[in-house]
Motif scaffolding. Structure first.
Motif, PDB file in Angstrom:
ATOM      1  N   LEU A 158       3.429  -1.369  16.549  1.00  0.00           N
ATOM      2  CA  LEU A 158       3.046  -0.490  15.453  1.00  0.00           C
ATOM      3  C   LEU A 158       3.788   0.840  15.527  1.00  0.00           C
ATOM      4  N   ASP A 159       3.896   1.378  16.732  1.00  0.00           N
ATOM      5  CA  ASP A 159       4.582   2.672  16.895  1.00  0.00           C
ATOM      6  C   ASP A 159       6.032   2.599  16.446  1.00  0.00           C
ATOM      7  N   GLY A 160       6.735   1.488  16.793  1.00  0.00           N
ATOM      8  CA  GLY A 160       8.145   1.351  16.411  1.00  0.00           C
ATOM      9  C   GLY A 160       8.327   1.296  14.910  1.00  0.00           C
ATOM     10  N   ILE A 161       7.469   0.536  14.233  1.00  0.00           N
ATOM     11  CA  ILE A 161       7.574   0.412  12.765  1.00  0.00           C
ATOM     12  C   ILE A 161       7.237   1.738  12.095  1.00  0.00           C
ATOM     13  N   ARG A 162       6.240   2.439  12.590  1.00  0.00           N
ATOM     14  CA  ARG A 162       5.870   3.736  12.011  1.00  0.00           C
ATOM     15  C   ARG A 162       7.014   4.750  12.154  1.00  0.00           C
ATOM     16  N   LYS A 163       7.689   4.712  13.292  1.00  0.00           N
ATOM     17  CA  LYS A 163       8.803   5.650  13.501  1.00  0.00           C
ATOM     18  C   LYS A 163       9.914   5.393  12.486  1.00  0.00           C
ATOM     19  N   ARG A 181       9.549   3.871   9.641  1.00  0.00           N
ATOM     20  CA  ARG A 181       9.033   4.161   8.297  1.00  0.00           C
ATOM     21  C   ARG A 181       9.154   5.654   7.980  1.00  0.00           C
ATOM     22  N   ALA A 182       8.833   6.486   8.953  1.00  0.00           N
ATOM     23  CA  ALA A 182       8.929   7.937   8.755  1.00  0.00           C
ATOM     24  C   ALA A 182      10.374   8.371   8.494  1.00  0.00           C
ATOM     25  N   GLU A 183      11.315   7.669   9.105  1.00  0.00           N
ATOM     26  CA  GLU A 183      12.737   8.014   8.914  1.00  0.00           C
ATOM     27  C   GLU A 183      13.262   7.559   7.557  1.00  0.00           C
ATOM     28  N   LEU A 184      12.724   6.454   7.030  1.00  0.00           N
ATOM     29  CA  LEU A 184      13.286   5.861   5.819  1.00  0.00           C
ATOM     30  C   LEU A 184      12.513   6.178   4.538  1.00  0.00           C
ATOM     31  N   ASP A 185      11.185   6.327   4.645  1.00  0.00           N
ATOM     32  CA  ASP A 185      10.339   6.407   3.459  1.00  0.00           C
ATOM     33  C   ASP A 185      10.175   7.861   3.000  1.00  0.00           C
ATOM     34  N   PRO A 186      10.647   8.200   1.826  1.00  0.00           N
ATOM     35  CA  PRO A 186      10.501   9.581   1.332  1.00  0.00           C
ATOM     36  C   PRO A 186       9.056   9.919   0.947  1.00  0.00           C
ATOM     37  N   LYS A 215      19.607   2.187   2.943  1.00  0.00           N
ATOM     38  CA  LYS A 215      18.283   2.697   3.325  1.00  0.00           C
ATOM     39  C   LYS A 215      17.175   2.046   2.507  1.00  0.00           C
ATOM     40  N   LEU A 216      17.448   1.796   1.214  1.00  0.00           N
ATOM     41  CA  LEU A 216      16.439   1.168   0.369  1.00  0.00           C
ATOM     42  C   LEU A 216      16.161  -0.254   0.846  1.00  0.00           C
ATOM     43  N   ASP A 217      17.211  -1.004   1.217  1.00  0.00           N
ATOM     44  CA  ASP A 217      17.010  -2.362   1.746  1.00  0.00           C
ATOM     45  C   ASP A 217      16.199  -2.322   3.041  1.00  0.00           C
ATOM     46  N   ALA A 218      16.510  -1.336   3.884  1.00  0.00           N
ATOM     47  CA  ALA A 218      15.768  -1.213   5.149  1.00  0.00           C
ATOM     48  C   ALA A 218      14.299  -0.869   4.883  1.00  0.00           C
ATOM     49  N   LEU A 219      14.035  -0.017   3.886  1.00  0.00           N
ATOM     50  CA  LEU A 219      12.660   0.336   3.546  1.00  0.00           C
ATOM     51  C   LEU A 219      11.917  -0.873   2.981  1.00  0.00           C
ATOM     52  N   ILE A 220      12.609  -1.670   2.141  1.00  0.00           N
ATOM     53  CA  ILE A 220      11.989  -2.884   1.603  1.00  0.00           C
ATOM     54  C   ILE A 220      11.615  -3.835   2.734  1.00  0.00           C
ATOM     55  N   LEU A 233      10.795  -3.029   5.767  1.00  0.00           N
ATOM     56  CA  LEU A 233       9.600  -2.487   6.419  1.00  0.00           C
ATOM     57  C   LEU A 233       8.350  -2.718   5.571  1.00  0.00           C
ATOM     58  N   LEU A 234       8.459  -2.457   4.270  1.00  0.00           N
ATOM     59  CA  LEU A 234       7.304  -2.652   3.381  1.00  0.00           C
ATOM     60  C   LEU A 234       6.884  -4.118   3.342  1.00  0.00           C
ATOM     61  N   THR A 235       7.856  -5.022   3.436  1.00  0.00           N
ATOM     62  CA  THR A 235       7.546  -6.457   3.424  1.00  0.00           C
ATOM     63  C   THR A 235       6.740  -6.852   4.652  1.00  0.00           C
ATOM     64  N   VAL A 236       7.211  -6.433   5.840  1.00  0.00           N
ATOM     65  CA  VAL A 236       6.505  -6.850   7.059  1.00  0.00           C
ATOM     66  C   VAL A 236       5.140  -6.167   7.166  1.00  0.00           C
ATOM     67  N   GLU A 237       4.994  -4.994   6.548  1.00  0.00           N
ATOM     68  CA  GLU A 237       3.701  -4.320   6.619  1.00  0.00           C
ATOM     69  C   GLU A 237       2.667  -4.940   5.681  1.00  0.00           C
ATOM     70  N   CYS A 238       3.097  -5.909   4.849  1.00  0.00           N
ATOM     71  CA  CYS A 238       2.126  -6.680   4.059  1.00  0.00           C
ATOM     72  C   CYS A 238       1.348  -7.655   4.942  1.00  0.00           C
ATOM     73  N   ILE A 239       1.915  -8.013   6.092  1.00  0.00           N
ATOM     74  CA  ILE A 239       1.287  -9.038   6.950  1.00  0.00           C
ATOM     75  C   ILE A 239      -0.004  -8.488   7.530  1.00  0.00           C
ATOM     76  N   THR A 240      -1.055  -9.277   7.389  1.00  0.00           N
ATOM     77  CA  THR A 240      -2.360  -8.885   7.936  1.00  0.00           C
ATOM     78  C   THR A 240      -3.038 -10.128   8.502  1.00  0.00           C
ATOM     79  N   ALA A 241      -4.115  -9.923   9.216  1.00  0.00           N
ATOM     80  CA  ALA A 241      -4.861 -11.046   9.806  1.00  0.00           C
ATOM     81  C   ALA A 241      -6.334 -10.880   9.514  1.00  0.00           C
ATOM     82  N   HIS A 242      -7.015 -11.998   9.273  1.00  0.00           N
ATOM     83  CA  HIS A 242      -8.475 -11.960   9.207  1.00  0.00           C
ATOM     84  C   HIS A 242      -8.979 -11.550  10.585  1.00  0.00           C
TER      85      HIS A 242
END
Length: 640
Positions: free
Chosen positions: A479-484, A486-491, A514-519, A521-530
């Motif tokens: 989680l920490d790696g993705i957040r870092k 995300r902070a660098e790419l997401d305006p 950068k937009l492809d990289a942000l997409i 990140l946004l794609t993988v952050e859709c993944i969730t678990a019950h």
């Protein structure tokens, strides 16, 4: 119907309910209370007609019979079978009597009828609960009374013997008996003695029980720490008294400490409160099986072996040799006395397996005293295959068995949520490195006919993200790696809410890379678990991408504390061997949590000396993360 009968004796016959006529000569002119009628209906439904009706032939209508004695039962029978398509046959006693004799019989039945004494009802209800494991709701339904009525009657069954005797003999009324029943039998005896066995009325008893001061002998706390104004010393009785409200507050606080100590000792649940609040739960459970220390157990076994030898000798003796028979019987009686003394004086223990499924009740009585009850769930077995336990409708033979204790494979909701969330976060990390997987996920997100619980899209709450953000002490390297990144790419990462046109402008300012990289990140952050059960798509991705959850998570003290003491000992035995599990049972729960967390840390950091044991610790996964979707599919196909 053959209506010939002897004048000198009764004849038993069966008559259709539709052919029975209520007698207009019934001496009972005041209608019975509705509650009494309802109880009669419930009794017939549960047990059938317990006594036949007494009838005579109706001269005015051939084939009909007038009821001489049993009109209340007749009314109840009509209610029971009012919706029946065919009226049932009713057992009757046919008598040939004139009107005067019929009147005398009806009067006699009504005159001698007497309701059950409340204490008889109380003991009958308590016996049903104790021996047949019937609950309050079941008893109330069977006898056509309210649940509060059953509870009130069952309380009367706890009366001390002198109080019971006075109640049966009419020395005290029901209200006074109920006042005594509000406290345990030993306290009832004290009040009875204090009143010299002559209570004036119910309030007289309540005043003695609810006195403003409580004997400090009942305290489980240090009385010296109370304010001086709350403590009084009765010099004549050599007692220390504590003001009621101060006593109860201190006693309740002391019980919370006892509760924690019992949980540390391995009990699955500890309930604190007045007995009246937990009475139903107490009746629903059975006494926990007791054990003794090794020394006492060994002594009891020796006595049992002696008994077997003596009984064997007794079987071999000639019955005519009375002297030898009496000598052996005397020895057997001596063994009985020795066993009883040994059991009475020995300290009682409870096994870890019993504690793991058991409940300790810390019961605070109105007089301030604390009683402990050790119980385990009551489990029926031996029921017949037709869904009924036997001819009386009870399950099996009434015996019980203690449920199996939980193991480290049995996880609580919080433990499931944490590990499933870690799995989902690890899958996000893996999907971020696999373009093909991301394209398939994106296709699922965009397709209007696809619904998925594994992808949090639009404004749906993402359970894994919410758990990771809000559970105290939760950490994840993935989680920490993705957040870092995300902070660098997401305006928009530091914004609470942005209108779509403003977001469009912000994204338009990004380079394509950068937009492809942000997409991504946004794609993988859709993944969730019950959070409480397996999510199939997350499992499919974890298996396909070779996800190793333990790269990003290891069990810490917070997670391990979700286990009971016996589960922690089971886990130690699973990872280190049975000898360590046995030793673990002697420790407190908090010590086992700390020990396991330390071992998981040492194995992960390469500081454990035994490489094989370290490998087992590093490879261990909780039961909810061990199997793959394919394995379960095979198992399900095999079961089918």
């Amino acid at each position: 119907m053959n209506r010939s009968f002897s004048q000198s004796r009764d004849v038993q016959i069966t008559v259709s309910l539709s052919k029975l006529i209520s007698s207009k000569r019934n001496p009972r002119r005041v209608k019975p209370e509705r509650d009494a009628h309802r109880r009669m209906v419930a009794s017939i439904r549960a047990h059938g007609l317990l006594a036949p009706l007494v009838v005579r032939a109706d001269d005015a209508s051939a084939g009909d019979f007038k009821v001489i004695a049993g009109n209340r039962r007749l009314a109840a029978l009509r209610d029971v079978y009012k919706d029946s398509p065919r009226p049932p046959k009713v057992l009757c006693v046919l008598r040939s009597v004139d009107d005067d004799t019929a009147d005398a019989l009806a009067l006699a039945e009504n005159f001698v009828r007497e309701p059950m004494h409340p204490l008889d009802e109380a003991e009958a209800f308590a016996k049903l609960a104790r021996e047949e494991a019937k609950g309050v709701e079941s008893i109330a339904s069977e006898f056509g009374v309210s649940q509060p009525y059953v509870r009130q009657r069952m309380k009367l069954a706890t009366l001390a013997e002198p109080v019971k005797a006075a109640y049966r003999q009419g020395g005290i009324d029901t209200a006074t008996a109920e006042a005594f029943a509000s406290v345990p039998p030993d306290r009832q005896l004290e009040v009875w003695q204090e009143l010299a066995g002559n209570p004036q009325h119910a309030q007289h008893v309540r005043n003695v029980i609810a006195h403003a001061w409580i004997d400090a002998a009942s305290a489980t706390f240090d009385v010296s720490k109370l304010p001086d104004a709350a403590v009084s010393r009765d010099l004549f009785a050599e007692r220390v008294l504590v003001e009621r409200s101060a006593f109860m507050e201190a006693q309740a606080e002391a019980l919370l400490a006892q509760r924690q100590a019992l949980i540390e000792d391995g009990w699955a649940e500890v309930v604190v409160g007045p007995q009246a609040d937990v009475q139903d739960r107490l009746y629903a459970m059975t006494d926990a099986p007791q054990e003794y220390d090794e020394q006492t157990t060994a002594k009891l076994k020796k006595l049992a072996d002696k008994r077997i030898k003596l009984e064997s000798k007794l079987d071999e003796l000639d019955e005519s040799d009375q002297g030898a028979v009496e000598a052996i019987q005397t020895k057997l009686e001596a063994l009985d006395d020795e066993e009883q003394t040994l059991s009475k004086d020995a300290e009682v223990h409870y096994s870890e397996a019993t504690k793991a499924v058991g409940t300790t009740f810390l019961l605070l009585d109105p007089d301030g005293r604390v009683r402990r009850e050790y119980r385990v769930p009551r489990t029926r077995h031996g029921a017949s295959g037709n869904g009924h336990g036997g001819s009386n409708g009870q399950a099996g033979d009434g015996s019980t068995e203690t449920p199996k204790p939980p193991t480290s494979d049995d996880l609580k909701d919080g433990q499931l949520a944490t590990t499933f969330t870690h799995q989902a976060l690890a899958v996000r990390e893996a999907v971020l490195k696999d373009a093909s997987a991301r394209r398939r996920i994106l296709a699922i997100v965009l397709h209007e006919k696809v619904r998925s619980e594994a992808l949090a899209i639009w404004h749906d709450a993402n359970g894994s993200t919410v758990h990771a953000d809000n559970v105290e002490g939760f950490t994840s390297a993935a989680l920490d790696g993705i957040r870092k990144r995300r902070a660098e790419l997401d305006p928009l990462h530091d914004k609470h809410y942005v209108e779509d046109h403003a977001a469009y402008d912000a994204f338009q300012a990004l380079s394509d890379k950068k937009l492809d990289a942000l997409i991504d990140l946004l794609t993988v952050e859709c993944i969730t678990a019950h959070l409480q059960r397996r999510t199939e798509l997350v499992w499919r991705l974890a298996s396909e991408l070779g996800v190793e959850v333990r790269r990003f998570w290891r069990p810490d003290e917070r997670w391990l504390s979700g286990y009971q003491k016996i589960q922690l000992a089971h886990l130690i035995g699973e990872l280190r061997g049975p000898v360590y599990a046995k030793a673990a049972e002697l420790k407190k729960k908090s010590e086992l949590v700390a020990d396991l967390a330390k071992l998981f840390t040492e194995s992960a950091e390469g500081r454990m000396e035994d490489a094989k044991v370290a490998a087992k610790f590093n490879a261990w996964l909780p039961s909810n993360l061990r199997t793959t979707p394919q394995t379960d599919s095979k198992e399900q196909a095999s079961a089918a």
